[in-house]
Write a protein that holds these residues in place. Sequence first.
Motif, PDB file in Angstrom:
ATOM      1  N   UNK A  66      24.102  42.153  52.831  1.00 38.39           N
ATOM      2  CA  UNK A  66      25.120  41.205  51.797  1.00 38.39           C
ATOM      3  C   UNK A  66      26.500  41.430  51.638  1.00 38.39           C
ATOM      4  N   UNK A  67      26.131  42.202  53.342  1.00 37.81           N
ATOM      5  CA  UNK A  67      27.670  43.220  53.951  1.00 37.81           C
ATOM      6  C   UNK A  67      28.523  41.862  53.899  1.00 37.81           C
ATOM      7  N   UNK A  68      29.657  42.146  54.313  1.00 36.13           N
ATOM      8  CA  UNK A  68      31.283  41.931  54.911  1.00 36.13           C
ATOM      9  C   UNK A  68      32.017  41.944  54.839  1.00 36.13           C
ATOM     10  N   UNK A  69      33.442  41.567  55.587  1.00 39.13           N
ATOM     11  CA  UNK A  69      34.214  42.447  55.850  1.00 39.13           C
ATOM     12  C   UNK A  69      34.854  43.809  54.623  1.00 39.13           C
ATOM     13  N   UNK A  70      34.596  43.397  53.147  1.00 36.45           N
ATOM     14  CA  UNK A  70      34.726  43.810  52.534  1.00 36.45           C
ATOM     15  C   UNK A  70      33.939  45.095  52.187  1.00 36.45           C
ATOM     16  N   UNK A  71      33.150  45.829  53.219  1.00 33.54           N
ATOM     17  CA  UNK A  71      32.062  46.241  53.432  1.00 33.54           C
ATOM     18  C   UNK A  71      30.730  45.815  53.393  1.00 33.54           C
ATOM     19  N   UNK A  72      29.293  47.193  53.539  1.00 36.44           N
ATOM     20  CA  UNK A  72      28.782  47.392  53.516  1.00 36.44           C
ATOM     21  C   UNK A  72      27.568  47.632  52.247  1.00 36.44           C
TER      22      UNK A  72
ATOM     23  N   UNK B 267      25.481  50.856  49.328  1.00 38.23           N
ATOM     24  CA  UNK B 267      27.336  50.048  49.919  1.00 38.23           C
ATOM     25  C   UNK B 267      27.571  51.153  51.023  1.00 38.23           C
ATOM     26  N   UNK B 268      26.568  52.466  51.213  1.00 39.54           N
ATOM     27  CA  UNK B 268      27.461  53.190  52.414  1.00 39.54           C
ATOM     28  C   UNK B 268      25.993  54.051  53.240  1.00 39.54           C
ATOM     29  N   UNK B 269      26.297  53.697  54.868  1.00 43.25           N
ATOM     30  CA  UNK B 269      25.571  54.677  55.342  1.00 43.25           C
ATOM     31  C   UNK B 269      25.576  55.533  55.790  1.00 43.25           C
TER      32      UNK B 269
END
Length: 842
Positions: A305-311, A272-274
């Motif tokens: 599955x990343x979108x505008x809400x996050x990675x 969820x975070x890179x």
Amino acid sequence: MSSEIPNPDDNDVQAAQVMSARIEDEMEQSYIDYAMSVIAGRALPDVRDGLKPVHRRILYAMHEAGVTSRSSHRKSSSIVGETMGDFHPHGDSAIYDALARMAQDFSMRVPLVDGQGNFGSVDGDPPAAMRYTEARMSPIAEELLADIEKDTVDFQSNYDDRLTEPEVLPSAFPNLLVNGSSGIAVGMSTNIPPHNLGEIVDATIHLIDNPECTIEELMDHVKGPDFPTAANIVGRNAIHQAYKTGRGRIRVRAEIDVEQDAKGNDERIVVTELPYQENKARLIERIADDVNDGKIEGIRDLRDESDRDGIRVVVELKRGASAEIVKNQLLDNHLESTFGVINLALVDGQPKVLDLKETLQEYLKHRREVVRRRSEYDLGEAEDRAHILEGRLTALENADDVVELIRDSESRDDAKEALMEAYGFSEAQVDHIVSMQLGSLTSMEAEAIEEEYEDVQATIERLNEILDDESELLGVIKDELRDIKDEYADERRTSIIEDTGSITREELIPQEDVVVVVTEDDYIKRMPATTFRAQNRGGKGIIGTDLKEDDQVSSVFFANTHDYLLCFTNHGQVYQLKTYEIPEMSRTARGKSAVNVIDLDQGEEIEAVVNTDEMDEDEFFTMVTRDGYIKRTAVDDFSNILSTGIRAIRLEDDDALVDVEVTDNTRDIIIATTEGMSIRFDEDEVRAMGRTARGVRGIQLTGDDKVAGVAAVEEDRHEWLLTVTKNGYGKRTDIGNYRTQSRNGKGLIDIKTTKRNGPTCAIETVAPGDHLVAMSETGQIMRTRVDEISTVGRNTMGVIVMDLDDGDHVAAVDVVPAARASAESEKDVETDDAEEPAAEAE
């Protein structure tokens, strides 16, 4: 021959003076000039506002054009054009790249440009062309330019001397640390990480209040870099190093969660975070390549599955795969990166590496100058206004006389002169007085002027306090910093986790007992020991490997995945092997070529395996050869084993190494031969020798007899000697039945090696609870308790241990110690209807 005076009008006139210069000196000076031009003019940020010239010029051009946070968005091409035409003549591409980066929330901790349109992505997608995107300043960018019109900074001529541009921006917050910077100059580079605005403001205020504070005290406020992409910083030591020296290497690790799928059956790893500046698309490609190449096992699917809400990168695992192992493999190879901190910035036009305190001190030095110059500017404006108001108040007090004097004057200029002569007004005051409207003579207007005059006087008094008292000036800086923190600061994004040490491959492998199989054609594999349940003796066992045609099993041994093994071969070589390096495969698989694990020569086979975890420094390797030689060599002599192996024993006359035991100078040795003979003697009868020695005679062989194996007898332990023959027969005999002799004797009969039994294959010392693992040449493997094998005398034939097909023979055996043998329940014990042959009496 006469000389001619050159004509000044002639195009070929020579220079009046020619200076000689060494070319290396000229090149050196020219290169230094070029380097300094790049350093100061393009690549490095100024410590005061944290901006490179291109960023500073973009923001100033937007300020001049009125493209503020309160205006509408402007086409990026327009902003780039104005910046390039007025201030930065280095090409539109460089300007637009800088503009786009200031608008990327994944690059800047607090973006300075409010972009509208496609300004790139974490996948490495470039921004859309400048004619498609629009931009304006973000609100916090205006704080960098606040009060620039109040003579707070110096200005310089632009590139063509038409306009002026600021040398530095007033910068109401420490932008260098908040947004960081990166750049490569000539011979040097900078790489400053972004930080949390609130933490930097707190540290700056602490430095104002405590000028002699240490870097450690500042670090109570600044926990570490705070990246816009969040993630985790591993360990604090690197942060301390970077803040104390200006240089450091910070490990940044992705945020990973382990989830269950919708059905709750299989696990999945979700990223969820890179790490900062990691290209997500390329990262996924690299992971997929490693999965396809077999470098990472256990992954079934990989998707973004990343979108505008996050990675959100999802890694689907195969059934039965360990999420912890796969997660650590991903961290080790892909999801952890290093941010190399180089806190290099321009200080007074010169590049300098700064620690945390020096960086904040340089900012405060700049900010003090800005507030001082602003206060002086405001003071001048206030004093001018007070002067005007004083004239107006005097005119109001003498309104009738002033009006009459003006009315009696022939012209405005005459009126001004009369007023100046009558009341001592200055020219500026009379300009305002003669311009006053009659409405301003009312009592309400007079009261308003008096109130304004009092306010202006208070402002003058306050500004004088600020200019006369350093603490008051610093108080203004603190108040303004607190206001910015209250309006713009947010929560910290990057977490700091403890450094538990570097992850090794060994730590990724669960501890598990395994059975390792090696064939004559050098195929090798490992299988979980639980694959093979303990059977009653005399069974056929189950298939343990798939063999190529004309291949057969050469050795089998029991180990733990974390064991470090020494493999002794028939050629007298020894190799070091980590069990987990052996590929794990099913029992019906053939295995993989051993050349990837251990570099065996043609015809070389593993004859004995020793677990180094069970050895002490004062122990010995006791080796026996096929022709009856025995040798002891200290364990210390095998401390440095090459990948190609080292010599363990010198072999002569086509002799071969047969077996190895670990002894400690207190053991008795038993050597057994293929024709059923054995000899027992004290190991002290064999002196310790070097690795390259041949050894001494251990047993006298007759005819075509050969040594089958060696066993070490441990004192104070209830042991039997277990003997197994090629045809699958075996027996247990009490150790006491083997009397001690001198070495190099013929020995005693151990077992009757009849046509039924076949020659002796191996001997082992066993104790209650041990398990025997036997494997045939065709790949059948059987595990049984040694308690199942009858205890008989020496000169007997034994009982059937493993039921072999015609033409098959026992290839190798190993013993699983009782402490590591798995307890088997009654339902797991397989029975066999094979009738047990009666043990023959001695």
